[in-house]
Design a protein around this motif. Structure first.
Motif, PDB file in Angstrom:
ATOM      1  N   GLY A  93       5.035  13.063  -3.298  1.00 37.38           N
ATOM      2  CA  GLY A  93       4.179  12.138  -4.032  1.00 37.38           C
ATOM      3  C   GLY A  93       3.665  11.022  -3.144  1.00 37.38           C
ATOM      4  O   GLY A  93       2.509  10.590  -3.262  1.00 37.38           O
ATOM      5  N   GLY A  94       4.507  10.535  -2.226  1.00 36.14           N
ATOM      6  CA  GLY A  94       4.057   9.523  -1.278  1.00 36.14           C
ATOM      7  C   GLY A  94       2.982  10.051  -0.357  1.00 36.14           C
ATOM      8  O   GLY A  94       2.033   9.337  -0.006  1.00 36.14           O
ATOM      9  N   LEU A  95       3.103  11.328   0.046  1.00 33.92           N
ATOM     10  CA  LEU A  95       2.071  11.920   0.894  1.00 33.92           C
ATOM     11  C   LEU A  95       0.750  12.043   0.149  1.00 33.92           C
ATOM     12  O   LEU A  95      -0.322  11.830   0.727  1.00 33.92           O
ATOM     13  CB  LEU A  95       2.524  13.294   1.396  1.00 33.92           C
ATOM     14  N   VAL A  96       0.808  12.399  -1.140  1.00 32.70           N
ATOM     15  CA  VAL A  96      -0.418  12.490  -1.938  1.00 32.70           C
ATOM     16  C   VAL A  96      -1.136  11.137  -1.948  1.00 32.70           C
ATOM     17  O   VAL A  96      -2.352  11.053  -1.728  1.00 32.70           O
ATOM     18  CB  VAL A  96      -0.099  12.948  -3.374  1.00 32.70           C
ATOM     19  N   LEU A  97      -0.385  10.061  -2.199  1.00 38.62           N
ATOM     20  CA  LEU A  97      -0.972   8.729  -2.198  1.00 38.62           C
ATOM     21  C   LEU A  97      -1.499   8.382  -0.813  1.00 38.62           C
ATOM     22  O   LEU A  97      -2.586   7.797  -0.661  1.00 38.62           O
ATOM     23  CB  LEU A  97       0.070   7.703  -2.642  1.00 38.62           C
ATOM     24  N   CYS A  98      -0.749   8.734   0.220  1.00 32.94           N
ATOM     25  CA  CYS A  98      -1.156   8.462   1.594  1.00 32.94           C
ATOM     26  C   CYS A  98      -2.477   9.162   1.917  1.00 32.94           C
ATOM     27  O   CYS A  98      -3.383   8.577   2.524  1.00 32.94           O
ATOM     28  CB  CYS A  98      -0.054   8.954   2.531  1.00 32.94           C
ATOM     29  N   THR A  99      -2.608  10.425   1.494  1.00 27.56           N
ATOM     30  CA  THR A  99      -3.832  11.187   1.750  1.00 27.56           C
ATOM     31  C   THR A  99      -5.006  10.614   0.965  1.00 27.56           C
ATOM     32  O   THR A  99      -6.137  10.549   1.476  1.00 27.56           O
ATOM     33  CB  THR A  99      -3.609  12.666   1.379  1.00 27.56           C
ATOM     34  N   ARG A 238       4.764  12.747  -9.030  1.00 24.46           N
ATOM     35  CA  ARG A 238       4.590  11.328  -9.337  1.00 24.46           C
ATOM     36  C   ARG A 238       4.212  10.567  -8.071  1.00 24.46           C
ATOM     37  O   ARG A 238       4.830  10.717  -7.024  1.00 24.46           O
ATOM     38  CB  ARG A 238       5.885  10.755  -9.903  1.00 24.46           C
ATOM     39  N   ILE A 239       3.184   9.729  -8.191  1.00 26.86           N
ATOM     40  CA  ILE A 239       2.709   8.972  -7.044  1.00 26.86           C
ATOM     41  C   ILE A 239       3.299   7.572  -7.084  1.00 26.86           C
ATOM     42  O   ILE A 239       3.102   6.844  -8.064  1.00 26.86           O
ATOM     43  CB  ILE A 239       1.168   8.891  -7.047  1.00 26.86           C
TER      44      ILE A 239
END
Length: 553
Positions: A93-99, A238-239
């Motif tokens: 989820g952290g990677l999704v937000l990062c991207t 979840r982000i």
């Protein structure tokens, strides 16, 4: 500026022959991209289908909206170190937000016209972090390469190799044999059949041997289970929006890597087809593609140099080839997902070892090591920080040190001399052979002359600090010749203002001659106007006349 190349191509005319050529090129690139997408995802610390999602969604958007005619986009090896660390610290989820954040940064950079600034990236920084990434990729593949029985691989370089050393006794001969077979097949095909898809053939050969001999090697299926046979819905993990500020450095690194690699790839493509890409439009497309990849649960994406070159060599004529490459990848995933579960992870590790070797560009590294000391320092600093610490820190430190090296060199190039050779309005010397000492002796009594040669910026402005201290007795008039100063910044104007104030306190009239347009404009904008004790004249002869009249008075 932001018109996609696809629109330009279609407006110019697009026929069946173009479509056939693009379809062949798209199929060829899809065959190359299939094993790479899975291998890159696994090396990044996630599941293989994430790489396929990225290649399909981002690859389609990059080609459809980009500013390059033949660019192929998708996951690349450059992202592996930063993605691996983000997933370990913040989860997927952290990677999704990062991207997502990186995509928005790229869109903003393109809209602000920053694409043209990428060409000013110091080459030692690029070579340093590229070689460092190659070492990190190799380091991340040792577990699968040797078949070590161990838990999650640590993110830190030293901790990772310490863990490898502790579990070296668990190495599996089957994994080592499959990795060796895969590498031998890739190298042999590249030497004797360079036009064949070496990665895919090596993967098929290793899979066939593994299944035929029932070798006890870990496979995609044994570690990740069955691959999905469809694209995901908008249902990602979840982000953690509350950790946005913690993720900003990694997001910037991803955006930076995506921007640099995509524009480098576009430049390579331009050289191969004789075209010209639109750098700012390419950045916008990269941003949209990364946002799209994140919304489908994919990884960061950018232009892939090797796949772009394969696309050109396969006969691609337009962005349609890249769009078809994404469509073929989707078809492969839908049809071949049940079979991909038998692919041994050691074979994918062999693929990434070859990718890492190609990415290292050891010839460039060795060549840069023969450069001046400052460039070598930047190269080694970026390389070691990438390997031992963090890619974000490496890029930031490399850029800062490169900037300081540049400023030092520029400051060293600036000369404040006492040369007083007379110059006419065209810049021709009246007596180029005359010695400066003889000319200084011909100056009127009470007049001193100094000349600045080079840009007067913050790195060189301190050259004016002790200028007046060089006189045994203070002159009545001091001429500062600035015809050879191309640019002045705020620090340079401040230094001139300080010099004028020191001259005023000592009763010296300061005469500045020969200002070029940029220094004249900056000095006027910063309100350093002509006043008592400070004069601006257009050339040196008039400055000398004014100084003579001041001395006479």
């Amino acid at each position: 500026m932001f018109v996609p190349k696809l629109y330009t191509v279609l407006r110019q005319g697009y026929g069946w022959s173009d479509l056939r050529a693009d379809a062949v090129a798209g199929f060829t690139v899809a065959v190359v991209a299939l094993p790479l997408a899975m291998a890159l995802a696994i090396a990044s610390g996630t599941t293989p289908e994430k790489g396929l999602y990225t290649a399909i969604v981002a690859g389609f958007l990059i080609s459809a909206l980009g500013g390059s005619r033949v660019q192929i986009g998708g996951p690349t090896a450059a992202f592996i170190p930063v993605v691996f660390v983000v997933i370990q610290k913040f989860g997927f989820g952290g990677l999704v937000l990062c991207t997502l954040l990186a995509g928005l940064m790229l869109i903003a950079a393109g809209l602000m016209g920053l694409g043209t600034l990428m060409k000013y990236m110091p080459q030692p920084v690029i070579t340093g972090f590229t070689a460092g990434i190659a070492v990190s990729i190799f380091s991340s593949q040792v577990k699968d390469l040797l078949g070590l029985r161990m838990d999650a691989v640590p993110a830190e370089f030293i901790a990772r190799w310490s863990a490898y050393a502790k579990h070296l006794g668990t190495a599996q001969p089957a994994a080592i044999a499959l990795a060796a077979l895969g590498m031998a097949a890739i190298l042999a095909l590249r030497r004797w059949r360079p036009g064949w898809p070496a990665f895919l053939i090596a993967l098929l050969a290793c899979t066939a041997v593994c299944v035929a001999f029932a070798m006890p090697a870990e496979t995609i299926g044994s570690r990740f289970g069955a691959l999905p046979t469809a694209l995901p819905d908008f249902d990602f993990p979840r982000i953690p929006f509350e950790r946005t500020f913690e993720l900003l450095p990694s997001s910037f690194t991803i955006a930076f890597l995506a921007g640099v690699e995509s524009l480098l790839s576009a430049v390579v493509a331009d050289g191969m087809i004789g075209g010209r890409h639109r750098s700012n439009g390419e950045l916008v497309a990269q941003g949209v593609a990364n946002v799209g990849s994140a919304l489908f649960g994919g990884l960061p994406a950018t232009g892939a140099i090797a796949r772009t070159a394969t696309n050109v060599r396969a006969g691609a004529r337009s962005p349609v080839a890249g769009m078809l490459h994404a469509a073929f990848l989707l078809l492969f995933m839908l049809l071949l997902a049940p079979l991909m579960r038998y692919v041994p992870l050691a074979a994918l590790a062999a693929v990434l070892l070859v990718v890492a070797w190609n990415m290292s560009e050891y010839q460039h590294f060795r060549h840069t090591m023969s450069a001046p000391k400052g460039d070598r320092l930047v190269l080694l600093l970026t390389f070691f920080l990438t390997v031992f610490f963090d890619l974000t820190v490496a890029i930031e430190a490399g850029m800062v040190v490169a900037a300081f090296v540049f400023m030092f060199r520029m400051a060293e190039a600036v000369e404040v001399s006492s040369g007083v050779r007379l110059l006419d309005e065209n810049g021709a010397e009246e007596d180029p052979q005359a010695a400066d000492d003889d000319q200084r002796a011909s100056l009127p009594r009470g007049v001193e002359v100094f000349q600045i040669n080079g840009p007067l910026f913050f790195g060189a402005s301190n050259r004016l600090d002790n200028l007046l201290d060089q006189f045994i007795s203070p002159p009545k008039a001091f001429i500062l010749r600035m015809r050879l100063v191309p640019i002045v910044d705020a620090s340079g104007v401040h230094a001139l203002k300080t010099l004028a104030e020191r001259c005023r306190r000592r009763g010296i009239v300061l005469i500045i001659s020969g200002l070029q347009p940029q220094p004249r404009r900056v000095i006027a904008d910063m309100h350093l106007d002509e006043r008592e004790g400070l004069h601006f004249v257009p050339d040196y002869p008039r400055a000398l006349q004014l100084a003579e009249s001041i001395v006479a008075d």
